[in-house]
Each structure stands twice: as structure tokens, then as C-alpha cells.
Scaffold this motif. Structure first.
Motif, mmCIF file in Angstrom:
data_model
loop_
_atom_site.group_PDB
_atom_site.id
_atom_site.type_symbol
_atom_site.label_atom_id
_atom_site.label_comp_id
_atom_site.label_asym_id
_atom_site.label_seq_id
_atom_site.Cartn_x
_atom_site.Cartn_y
_atom_site.Cartn_z
ATOM 1 N N LYS A 273 15.855 -27.713 -67.463
ATOM 2 C CA LYS A 273 15.553 -28.878 -66.629
ATOM 3 C C LYS A 273 16.788 -29.585 -66.082
ATOM 4 O O LYS A 273 16.748 -30.786 -65.789
ATOM 5 C CB LYS A 273 14.668 -29.877 -67.384
ATOM 6 C CG LYS A 273 13.314 -29.299 -67.769
ATOM 7 C CD LYS A 273 12.484 -30.306 -68.510
ATOM 8 C CE LYS A 273 11.168 -29.690 -68.975
ATOM 9 N NZ LYS A 273 10.382 -30.586 -69.787
ATOM 10 N N SER B 57 19.378 -30.417 -63.103
ATOM 11 C CA SER B 57 19.364 -30.413 -61.634
ATOM 12 C C SER B 57 20.674 -29.801 -61.163
ATOM 13 O O SER B 57 21.745 -30.286 -61.516
ATOM 14 C CB SER B 57 19.248 -31.843 -61.105
ATOM 15 O OG SER B 57 18.004 -32.393 -61.430
ATOM 16 N N PHE C 170 16.022 -27.457 -61.969
ATOM 17 C CA PHE C 170 15.684 -27.986 -60.649
ATOM 18 C C PHE C 170 16.751 -27.501 -59.679
ATOM 19 O O PHE C 170 17.924 -27.838 -59.840
ATOM 20 C CB PHE C 170 15.640 -29.514 -60.661
ATOM 21 C CG PHE C 170 14.515 -30.068 -61.497
ATOM 22 C CD1 PHE C 170 13.214 -30.030 -61.034
ATOM 23 C CD2 PHE C 170 14.765 -30.615 -62.740
ATOM 24 C CE1 PHE C 170 12.179 -30.532 -61.805
ATOM 25 C CE2 PHE C 170 13.739 -31.119 -63.520
ATOM 26 C CZ PHE C 170 12.439 -31.069 -63.045
ATOM 27 N N ILE D 295 18.441 -27.782 -56.362
ATOM 28 C CA ILE D 295 18.540 -28.845 -55.359
ATOM 29 C C ILE D 295 19.140 -28.290 -54.072
ATOM 30 O O ILE D 295 20.223 -27.719 -54.081
ATOM 31 C CB ILE D 295 19.429 -30.004 -55.879
ATOM 32 C CG1 ILE D 295 18.936 -30.491 -57.244
ATOM 33 C CG2 ILE D 295 19.481 -31.132 -54.862
ATOM 34 C CD1 ILE D 295 17.629 -31.206 -57.237
ATOM 35 N N ARG E 276 21.943 -37.062 -63.280
ATOM 36 C CA ARG E 276 21.527 -35.703 -63.640
ATOM 37 C C ARG E 276 21.394 -35.542 -65.151
ATOM 38 O O ARG E 276 20.550 -34.800 -65.637
ATOM 39 C CB ARG E 276 22.522 -34.692 -63.077
ATOM 40 C CG ARG E 276 22.328 -34.528 -61.586
ATOM 41 C CD ARG E 276 22.953 -33.258 -61.076
ATOM 42 N NE ARG E 276 22.458 -33.001 -59.727
ATOM 43 C CZ ARG E 276 22.873 -32.032 -58.953
ATOM 44 N NH1 ARG E 276 23.804 -31.197 -59.391
ATOM 45 N NH2 ARG E 276 22.383 -31.855 -57.755
ATOM 46 N N MET F 185 17.693 -34.439 -67.099
ATOM 47 C CA MET F 185 17.371 -33.354 -68.045
ATOM 48 C C MET F 185 16.444 -33.849 -69.146
ATOM 49 O O MET F 185 15.619 -33.104 -69.668
ATOM 50 C CB MET F 185 18.654 -32.783 -68.659
ATOM 51 C CG MET F 185 19.448 -31.955 -67.665
ATOM 52 S SD MET F 185 20.907 -31.202 -68.382
ATOM 53 C CE MET F 185 20.184 -29.902 -69.343
ATOM 54 N N VAL G 6 13.141 -34.409 -64.603
ATOM 55 C CA VAL G 6 12.924 -34.670 -63.180
ATOM 56 C C VAL G 6 14.147 -34.202 -62.397
ATOM 57 O O VAL G 6 15.258 -34.180 -62.921
ATOM 58 C CB VAL G 6 12.675 -36.174 -62.916
ATOM 59 C CG1 VAL G 6 11.427 -36.636 -63.643
ATOM 60 C CG2 VAL G 6 13.887 -37.010 -63.308
ATOM 61 N N PRO G 7 13.932 -33.845 -61.126
ATOM 62 C CA PRO G 7 15.076 -33.426 -60.312
ATOM 63 C C PRO G 7 15.915 -34.616 -59.870
ATOM 64 O O PRO G 7 15.369 -35.679 -59.562
ATOM 65 C CB PRO G 7 14.421 -32.754 -59.111
ATOM 66 C CG PRO G 7 13.063 -33.359 -59.014
ATOM 67 C CD PRO G 7 12.653 -33.723 -60.410
ATOM 68 N N VAL G 8 17.219 -34.423 -59.848
ATOM 69 C CA VAL G 8 18.130 -35.473 -59.404
ATOM 70 C C VAL G 8 19.060 -34.857 -58.363
ATOM 71 O O VAL G 8 19.758 -33.890 -58.645
ATOM 72 C CB VAL G 8 18.945 -36.041 -60.583
ATOM 73 C CG1 VAL G 8 19.867 -37.153 -60.100
ATOM 74 C CG2 VAL G 8 18.006 -36.553 -61.665
ATOM 75 N N GLU G 9 19.025 -35.417 -57.206
ATOM 76 C CA GLU G 9 19.746 -34.810 -56.086
ATOM 77 C C GLU G 9 21.253 -35.008 -56.184
ATOM 78 O O GLU G 9 22.018 -34.082 -55.927
ATOM 79 C CB GLU G 9 19.223 -35.402 -54.782
ATOM 80 C CG GLU G 9 19.673 -34.640 -53.578
ATOM 81 C CD GLU G 9 18.975 -35.126 -52.322
ATOM 82 O OE1 GLU G 9 19.655 -35.300 -51.327
ATOM 83 O OE2 GLU G 9 17.753 -35.332 -52.363
ATOM 84 N N ARG H 61 24.936 -35.067 -57.184
ATOM 85 C CA ARG H 61 25.719 -34.297 -58.153
ATOM 86 C C ARG H 61 26.349 -35.208 -59.188
ATOM 87 O O ARG H 61 26.489 -34.837 -60.343
ATOM 88 C CB ARG H 61 26.833 -33.550 -57.422
ATOM 89 C CG ARG H 61 26.423 -32.201 -56.902
ATOM 90 C CD ARG H 61 27.652 -31.305 -56.776
ATOM 91 N NE ARG H 61 27.266 -29.931 -56.637
ATOM 92 C CZ ARG H 61 27.309 -29.256 -55.487
ATOM 93 N NH1 ARG H 61 27.736 -29.853 -54.412
ATOM 94 N NH2 ARG H 61 26.943 -28.002 -55.440
#
Lengths: 403, 567
Positions: free
Chosen positions: A244, A246, A381, A383, B329, B333, B337-340, B342
Motif C-alpha cells: 500500500k 504510493s 498505489f 501514481i 505517503r 501506507m 490510501v493513495p497519496v500523490e 512524493r
């Protein structure tokens, strides 16, 4: 006979066609938000939308399938230390170095010309000792089902292996280097160059590969993206992959490729596609040090626990393979040649000799060597940058609630 | 006595306003006319600066690039807050050594070649000897912000003398300066916020906090740092003795970017975030959790608080139900959830239907109030009761047997609910667990690191529970129950007053705290408005009537009308 399947890379025309196709299929709409991410593997039912980060990627090991004396009856390809020793005249020095491996390595390193790894074709080429066993892991890349593959318009003649699962497969990389100390994990040399250094580099964050899988609900047809990432592969402090995370795909289109695939049950297979994987090796001096695998195809099981495991087969570009594995440490390469047990000229010559795909019409030589990689991955994820029109349109908008 | 007294003063104000004498309105008159019930004043205090206050004060006075390196003496939590503890603790000899070492280090930075040109108002005539004129200018610049009041003439002379003698001894002007600056930074006048009183003009026998003491209270409440130059100037002019003058400064500070520090400081204390210093998780059980995650988790909640309550100026109760937060980010984890971005932070919205919303579902709560290797409904329930509802949960008896609760591998009790149910069969445990477990069990959907889960040991988790008569099925419902519970509001109000004043509301403060609660509701439960209300109140600055030695010291007879009035 011997024709390599067609493949496509991410490109303007193909991208537009894909968008039109996906839009027509009614699945592009939900992905059109600004941000982008693939859901982890345990995806909800609203379409297929899975992201992975590769946690293991190595040339497949077939050593355990055959006894050493059967696989390498001619013995192992001599490394730099042995070659140097053989070149010495009989006498006290030769006797001493024959007894002391550390001194032998030191002497060989001192005596070697580092240029031999930058321009290996200019140096004497003691032949590699090839693998003689019949069984090996591999993939049938050119469709030929006979053991003696005669080659064709785009392929070169070579011998096939029998897969442990049955059927004829290609794996000329193993044929060339299965009897080389630097490659064979079973041999008690300084360790396996490919395994130790390349997997270690991945753990150090120098090479990250992302894969995402997308498709309409209840469809076996999927789109599979392969990307390099500058974000480190997530391992915990015990060296275990973590889920998980990103991870952003590379900004460089060279390191992005998309192909069609099939997801049947839990097994994903893809059509061939050219793949460049960025390899931020410490001694990198140009873009030679990247994985460039032509007509690569993936077969991978997507497991319910969010992990995935399988194989990726393709034609490894000969020059890239040489500089990625054998010549990467220039100008310190003689130390690696001696301590890991190979020589750059022999390695290069071996790659050239056993190359079996992507025949160059000008030279008549093949520029790609069939290779199979073991691959493991875990959910992540993936991106995509907002300004990346096609992939953003296709993969954007994974709902945050999905996990 | 009191109501009559109040009424009289209220009429007096109206009378004064009517005859056009606003300038004559003094601090001791005006407050009672704004509906504020009287409350007995608290003791005159020396409150030790918290670590954050010390650091922020140094940064504000000397610049962000002056590093503060050292270990601070632990603070003490009293009556639920470190801010209350700060007014009850001193400095140990070992602690003073640390303050002294930090003072030396800070002073060295102030006078070093990279900072002196920016920080010092003058250069000496010669660097190898004393220059009293320049030294005096340096101390004039720094003594006021450091001591938060002008130094006496004798103190200035002493500082100049120390710097001069040290400069001569070391043949170095800057070494001399450093010597005196160490003394200033290690002085109780800097390390402590010291209340000073003064006679109330025109009211013989009465004392009040002087303007600088008022400035300190305002500044540390609103921006968690030393009073700035403008506030000190207002104190010097006597502006803070008038309601208008005080309002001007309070509104200025609340509108400044520094107000964020004030909000952060209060909520860090209120939510017990000092516990992050000791937060450890078992890496084998929660591999994604590390110290950086812990740091981000704390910051996530503070960002949520600042955004919701200060930037958007919204209802405090929404903190328990908000879907908006911020993400990194590393946190992504844990949240899955996704985190755009960096690196750094990005706004994040938990969609409708997501199992997370509000403060209680954030890692700063679920992970902070858990064991290193497993969740704990009891610890979480206790934290809800004590931190957010200001209730007291007694400690467990000494002879309690935790075996059933701690054995997470027992196939008969797969979930925490089952283990606690078995544990509650012991009569000595049942009483407290009946209070703390129901709200805590609602958070069982989050493991000890704050990761969402639906099962424990293969058994489905039942996150239903009840809080003060409000039933719910999950963490979202628990958040709504806290949102709707008057006790959570009154706890916040009470806590913010205790934080501001450094003391609990006494027995006689019931009406006053009720008035504050009503004001909070009238303001739509806005935290900055509540801070303003406290800072504008008379009670915030009230001190007890002089008695005994204090009265004698001030030349005041013990029995005075105001003393009688406050009995």
C-alpha cells in the motif's frame, strides 16, 4: 517460423486509439479525475484496477533442475583470476597464485586493463562454457516447438530447453551464463553478481518497477502498464516488502510502456511489449545501465493477499545486458571480474554468440538474447502525473475508500 | 455581596458612558458590565516555559536560524494538562545545568560572526576590549523581549559591568557579551513567566496584574510565545488596562499567522501529544509503523485542527466528524490510501462511506492509545473519557489479573470484545470496564497501528458501542456521539480555561464557566472566539485580594472591601 509477436509501446497514436477504445467500452469515464492512483490488489468490484510494485526481479534460476556435472560438463567459464593465472609462465609466482585465491585476485586486478569492460569487443575472447542440460525455466518466445530452432527472419538459430512444466522454451541467457560463477547461485564464489548486486540495489532504492492492471468490470481484457519509478521500493527494516505504498511512475516516457493483457481467474498474461527499466546504478555514466527487454511478456498470478508472482520473458538487448550486469562497474570492473568470476570480453562474446532474437538485417546478427526473469510484486498505489494525458485518463481516480 | 457589587459597577459604566467619559473607564470597572460573572482570582504565579514556548521565544527574539539544542526537564501533567503542571513545577539542579548549557550555546550563536551583524545593534570600537556603550545597546535590545518587561536600571548596569569585566579578562568584546547573555537566558526571568502586581490606580488597597504580566498571559495563550514588540509597547502604554486596548492586541494576535502556534500548542496539550515521545510499535507486528509515521500522525491531527478550527473557523464539534485531513505517503501506507505528492503534505478527503472520519479514527488517536503490538479498547476508552470528556477513570486494582486480555492467541476469545467480556466477569474489573470499554470497542476496526481491519484472528469485529446513552455501530457513530455530547464541549471549554490560566476552575467558578460555555455555544463553538472570550475576560487576569505578607508588602490593610467581597 521464428517470427516474434508484434508488440507496441506507449506512443501518441496508440494512446489515442486506446482512449477511444476504452471510452467506447464505457470504462474511461470513472478514471477522468485529476489525480491518479491504482488501487492495491484487493480491489473492489468496480472494474479491475490494481497496482503493484515489483519486489523481486531476477533472471530465473534453473540450477536446481540439473546436477552441476550434467549442466556444466566442461566446467565453469574461467574468471579473470583464472585467465590471468593461465597466462603466466610457469614459475614461483604462478605456483603461489595458484594456491592463494586472494593473491590471485589481487594480481589479476592489478594486471588487467579496465578498458576491457568498456570496449570488450576489442579484447581477446575466451569462450564462455555453455549449459548442456536440457531442462530449464523459460518461455517460448518465438513459437517454435522443436528443440533445434532454425531461426527465421527475425530470430537466430539456437537450441531450446524443455520446460519443467513441459514444452519447448527459450532461455539463451541461461545457456550462455549458467556455467559462469557470477551468475550461478549455487557456486561458492564471491556470490552471485546478478542476485546480490541487483536485488541489493533494488533494496537500496536504485531500481523500482511498477505495474498496473486496469480493465472493465467482468472483462478478461485488461491494459497492463509497466513503469520505472524514482521512489524506492518499500521494504521494512527486516527486508520484507511493504504493501500500500504510493509510488509515482517515472516522468520519462522512455520508462513507461503499456500493453494489452488477459486476466483469467487470478492469472495475468500480457502481449509482448518493449520495456526499459531505469537502473540508478552507482557507477552509471550514461543510459547504458538500464534493463531493456524487447518483446517482453508477463505471466503472473495475482494473489488474494495482495502479492503477485510469476515470470517475465523477453529478449534482453545484448549491449544493455552487458553493461547492466557485467560492465557496469567501470573503471572498477576488474575487481568484480576477478572476485565474482567472469571476464568482460567472454561475457560480451557469450551474449553475442547466444543472442537469438531481433536479428539486425544489416549485420545478420541477433541483438536480443532470450531471457526469463522471476518476478514478485506486492500491492501498491501507482501514481500517474496529472499532466500525463493518456495514463492519467486511464488510471486516475481510485477511490480512497478502496482497500 | 457579589451580585449587588456587580450590579453597581454595571450601572456605573452606563453612567460613565452616558456622560461621555470613556477614557475614564478602567480595567477594574468594565468587565462586570459584559455579563461575565465574577470569579475569585488565582494565585500569582511563576509558570515555567514549556519546551515549545522556550524554543518559540528564542526563535521569535533571535531568529529561526538560532538552534536550540538540549534536553528539557520533563513537564508534569496536572489536572489533565501540562499547562497546569507548568505552574506547579520548578527547575531541579540537573535541569538548570541543561538550561545553562542551552543558554551558553544560544549566546555563542548570537555573537558568532555569522549572526552578530544581523542580531547586534552595534559593533564595538575595538573587538579586544570592553565597549560599555555598545554592550548597553545590546542589552537594551534583548532584555525587554527576554524578560518580557523592561529591566531595572540596576540590572542593566550589572549586565554592562559583567560584559565589560569578561571582555577585559578574555580580551574579547564578544566573549564578554556572551557571558552576560548566558546570564540573561539562564535567568528565572526568562525561564519562568513571572506575574507582577501593581496597585490599582484610584483604588487604594487593591492590586492587579501589571500590564506586562497581562501581556504575557495574552501572548502565551494566543501565540504560545513571548509578547512581541507591539504587545509590550501596548503594555508599557497601559493600553492593556482598558478593554478596547486589550481587544486591539488580542484581535491583532488572533489574526496573525502566529495564532496557529497557539492553537497547535493547546491541542497538543489537550490531546496528550507529549505521549508521542514514548510511542513505540513492534516492528514485527506493524512493519509500516516507525518514528517518522508517528511524527506525521501527530502533525496530521494538528494540521486538521488548524485547518478546521482556525483557517476555516468552523465548529469545534466537527473535529469528531470531519472527513477532511492531510496526508503524507508514509501515512498513506497505514491508511491504505493513495497519496500523490512524493514528499510533503497534501489535503485528503475521506469519501462518504469510508470507515474513517474525525479525530478518533486518526492514527494519532488509535495508535497513540494502543499497546506496542495490539490495540486496546480499554486504553482508547480511557483516553476518550479522560482527554475528551474530562472524566476521571480510576486506575486498576493492584491485584488485577490481565492474563485473559493479553492473550490474543486464545482460540476461545478471538476478538478484544470477547477477551474483555471474559475479563469483566471479575467484579473488581467490571466497574471501570463498563465505563471505558464501550467507546473503546468502537475503535476496534483499527489495529494498534491505526490500520483499518474488519476481522481479528479470523473473527468479525463488532464495533458497536454506547457513550453516555448514545448508541452507535462503528467509529463514525462514536465520532457523532462525541460531536453531540454536551460533555465533550464543556470539557473543551474547561480545558482551554485551565490551559490559559494554569489552574483549575475553583468551586466558586461554576457560574463563570457556565457563562463561558454559553458564550462558546453563542459563538457557534468557534475555538478562536473562545480564546478571545477568555483573553478578554476579567477572570483571566484576576488575582486574589492581598492577605498577610503580600498585603503587608504592598502596604495594604488586610481587611478591604474587595477582600470582603470575594470571600
Amino acid at each position: 517460423v521464428g517470427k516474434i509477436s508484434k508488440y507496441r509501446v506507449e506512443a501518441g497514436r496508440g494512446a489515442l486509439a486506446a482512449i477511444i477504445a476504452l471510452t467506447a467500452a464505457g470504462i474511461a469515464g470513472p478514471y477522468c479525475s485529476a489525480s491518479a492512483a491504482s488501487e492495491p490488489a484487493a480491489a473492489p468490484s468496480a472494474g479491475i484496477n490494481r497496482g503493484y510494485v515489483v519486489t523481486y526481479f531476477q533472471t530465473a534460476h534453473s540450477f536446481s533442475l540439473t546436477k552441476d556435472e550434467e549442466g556444466c560438463p566442461d566446467g565453469y567459464t574461467p574468471g579473470l583470476a583464472e585467465v590471468t593465472l593461465d597466462s603466466l609462465p610457469a614459475g614461483r609466482l604462478k605456483d603461489h597464485l595458484a594456491k592463494s585465491q586472494p593473491d590471485r585476485i589481487a594480481w589479476a586486478v592489478r594486471a588487467a586493463n579496465p578498458e576491457r569492460c568498456r570496449t570488450p569487443w576489442n579484447f581477446e575472447r575466451p569462450p564462455v562454457r555453455e549449459v548442456h542440460s536440457k531442462v530449464a525455466f523459460g518461455m517460448n518466445l518465438d513459437g517454435v516447438t522443436a528443440e533445434d530452432d532454425p531461426g527465421g527472419d527475425t530470430t537466430c538459430a539456437h537450441k531450446k530447453f524443455v520446460s519443467p512444466a513441459g514444452g519447448m522454451v527459450d532461455n539463451q541467457f541461461y545457456r550462455a551464463f549458467g556455467c559462469t560463477h557470477a551468475y550461478n547461485v549455487n557456486h561458492d564464489y564471491s556470490g552471485n553478481l546478478v542476485e546480490d548486486q541487483h536485488h541489493g540495489a533494488r533494496k537500496d532504492g536504485e531500481m523500482t518497477i511498477l505495474i498496473d492492471v486496469r480493465g472493465a468490470p467482468n472483462s478478461e481484457d485488461v491494459e497492463v502498464g509497466f513503469y520505472s519509478s524514482e521512489d524506492p521500493t518499500p521494504f521494512n527494516n527486516q527486508g520484507k516488502p511493504m504493501q500500500k505504498a504510493s509510488l509515482s511512475i517515472s516522468d520519462n516516457p522512455r520508462y513507461r510502456a503499456v500493453t494489452h493483457g488477459k486476466l483469467v481467474g487470478t492469472v495475468l498474461t500480457t502481449d509482448p511489449v518493449d520495456l526499459h527499466f531505469y537502473f540508478n546504478w552507482v557507477h552509471a555514466h550514461d543510459d547504458s545501465e538500464e534493463y531493456f527487454i524487447r518483446a517482453a511478456r508477463l505471466r503472473m498470478e495475482l494473489r488474494p493477499d495482495g502479492t503477485a508472482k510469476g515470470s517475465l520473458g523477453g529478449y534482453w538487448d545484448v549491449d544493455k545486458a552487458f553493461f547492466t550486469i557485467f560492465g557496469h562497474a567501470f573503471p572498477y570492473t576488474p575487481l568484480e571480474e576477478a572476485s565474482f568470476g567472469y571476464t568482460c570480453p567472454a561475457a560480451y562474446a557469450g551474449l553475442r554468440k547466444y543472442a537469438d532474437g531481433f536479428k539486425n538485417p544489416k549485420t545478420g546478427q541477433c541483438d536480443g538474447i532470450s531471457t526469463v526473469f522471476d518476478i514478485e510484486a506486492t500491492q501498491a498505489f501507482v501514481i500517474h502525473p496529472k499532466d500525463q494525458d493518456r495514463r492519467a485518463a486511464v488510471t486516475a481516480g481510485a477511490p480512497s475508500s478502496a482497500r | 455581596v457579589f451580585p449587588k457589587f456587580k450590579l453597581t459597577r454595571g450601572y456605573l459604566i452606563l453612567a460613565l458612558l452616558a456622560v461621555g467619559l470613556p477614557a475614564a473607564i478602567g480595567a477594574s470597572f468594565v468587565f462586570q458590565g459584559h455579563g461575565e460573572p465574577a470569579m475569585a482570582g488565582g494565585p500569582i504565579k511563576m509558570r515555567r516555559l514549556s519546551e515549545a514556548q522556550y524554543r518559540q521565544s528564542v526563535a521569535d527574539i533571535f531568529g529561526e536560524d538560532i538552534k536550540v539544542v538540549g534536553r528539557f526537564e520533563p513537564e508534569a501533567r496536572r489536572d489533565g494538562l501540562l499547562a497546569v503542571g507548568d505552574s506547579q513545577i520548578g527547575v531541579s539542579p540537573a535541569g538548570f545545568e541543561q538550561y545553562y548549557a542551552m543558554a551558553r550555546d544560544i549566546s555563542a550563536q548570537i555573537v558568532d560572526p555569522t549572526h552578530r551583524d544581523r542580531l547586534l545593534p552595534c559593533a564595538p570600537h575595538a573587538v579586544d576590549t570592553r565597549d560599555d556603550g555598545c554592550a548597553q545597546a545590546v542589552f537594551q535590545k534583548f532584555a525587554l523581549p527576554l524578560f518580557r518587561r523592561p529591566p531595572s536600571e540596576a540590572r542593566m548596569k550589572e549586565l554592562v559591568s559583567i560584559a565589560g569585566r569578561a571582555a577585559e579578562a578574555h580580551k574579547d568584546f564578544y566573549a564578554g557579551l556572551q557571558f552576560a547573555l548566558v546570564g540573561m537566558l539562564a535567568s528565572p526571568d526568562f525561564i519562568f513567566r513571572v506575574d507582577v502586581t501593581e496597585p490599582v490606580p484610584g483604588e487604594p488597597g487593591k492590586l492587579r496584574l501589571d500590564g506586562y504580566s497581562q501581556a504575557m498571559r495574552i501572548s502565551y495563550l494566543l501565540v504560545n510565545s513571548s509578547p512581541d514588540a507591539e504587545l509590550l509597547a501596548a503594555a508599557a502604554r497601559g493600553d492593556l488596562a482598558t478593554r478596547r486596548g486589550r481587544a486591539k492586541q488580542i484581535d491583532r494576535l488572533l489574526a496573525s499567522p502566529k495564532a496557529e502556534a497557539g492553537i497547535r500548542a493547546f491541542f497538543s496539550d489537550f490531546l496528550g501529544f507529549d505521549e508521542f515521545e514514548h510511542l513505540e510499535k513492534d516492528g514485527a507486528v506493524y512493519p509500516a509503523f516507525n518514528q517518522k509515521v508517528a511524527r506525521d500522525a501527530k502533525e496530521q491531527t494538528l494540521r486538521t485542527v488548524v485547518d478546521l478550527l482556525l483557517t476555516r473557523h468552523e465548529d469545534y464539534r466537527d473535529l469528531f466528524t470531519t472527513h477532511d485531513t492531510f496526508m503524507t505517503r508514509r501515512l498513506g501506507m497505514i491508511y491504505g490510501v493513495p497519496v500523490e505528492s512524493r514528499s510533503g503534505w497534501e489535503p485528503f478527503h475521506f469519501a462518504e462511506g469510508d470507515p474513517r472520519a474525525g479525530l478518533l479514527a486518526q492514527i494519532s488517536f488509535t495508535a497513540l492509545h494502543s499497546h506496542p503490538g495490539r490495540s486496546s479498547p480499554t486504553i482508547r476508552g480511557k483516553a476518550i473519557r479522560e482527554l475528551l470528556l474530562c472524566q476521571i477513570v480510576p486506575p486498576p486494582p493492584n491485584n488485577v489479573n490481565f492474563a485473559v486480555v493479553q492473550d490474543t492467541s486464545n482460540p476461545n476469545f478471538k476478538t478484544a470484545r470477547e477477551r474483555l467480556t471474559a475479563h469483566r466477569t471479575e467484579a473488581t474489573c467490571a466497574g471501570c470496564h463498563r465505563i471505558v470499554d464501550p467507546p473503546g470497542l468502537a475503535l476496534e476496526s483499527f489495529d494498534g497501528a491505526g490500520q483499518f481491519r474488519t476481522e481479528e484472528n479470523g473473527a468479525t469485529i463488532d464495533a458497536g458501542g454506547e457513550l453516555n446513552g448514545r448508541k452507535f455501530n462503528d467509529a463514525i457513530g462514536l465520532g457523532q456521539a462525541l460531536h453531540d455530547d454536551p460533555a465533550s464541549v464543556s470539557c473543551l471549554v474547561n480545558s482551554l480555561y485551565r490551559y490559559a490560566a494554569g489552574r483549575t476552575v475553583g468551586v466558586g467558578g461554576k457560574d463563570w464557566i457556565g457563562w463561558l460555555n454559553q458564550g462558546f455555544a453563542d459563538d457557534g463553538y468557534r475555538i478562536p472566539d473562545l480564546m478571545r472570550r477568555i483573553a478578554m475576560s476579567e477572570a483571566f487576569y484576576a488575582i486574589p485580594a492581598p492577605t498577610g505578607q503580600i498585603a503587608a508588602f504592598a502596604g495594604i490593610p488586610e481587611s478591604t472591601p474587595s477582600h470582603e467581597a470575594q470571600k
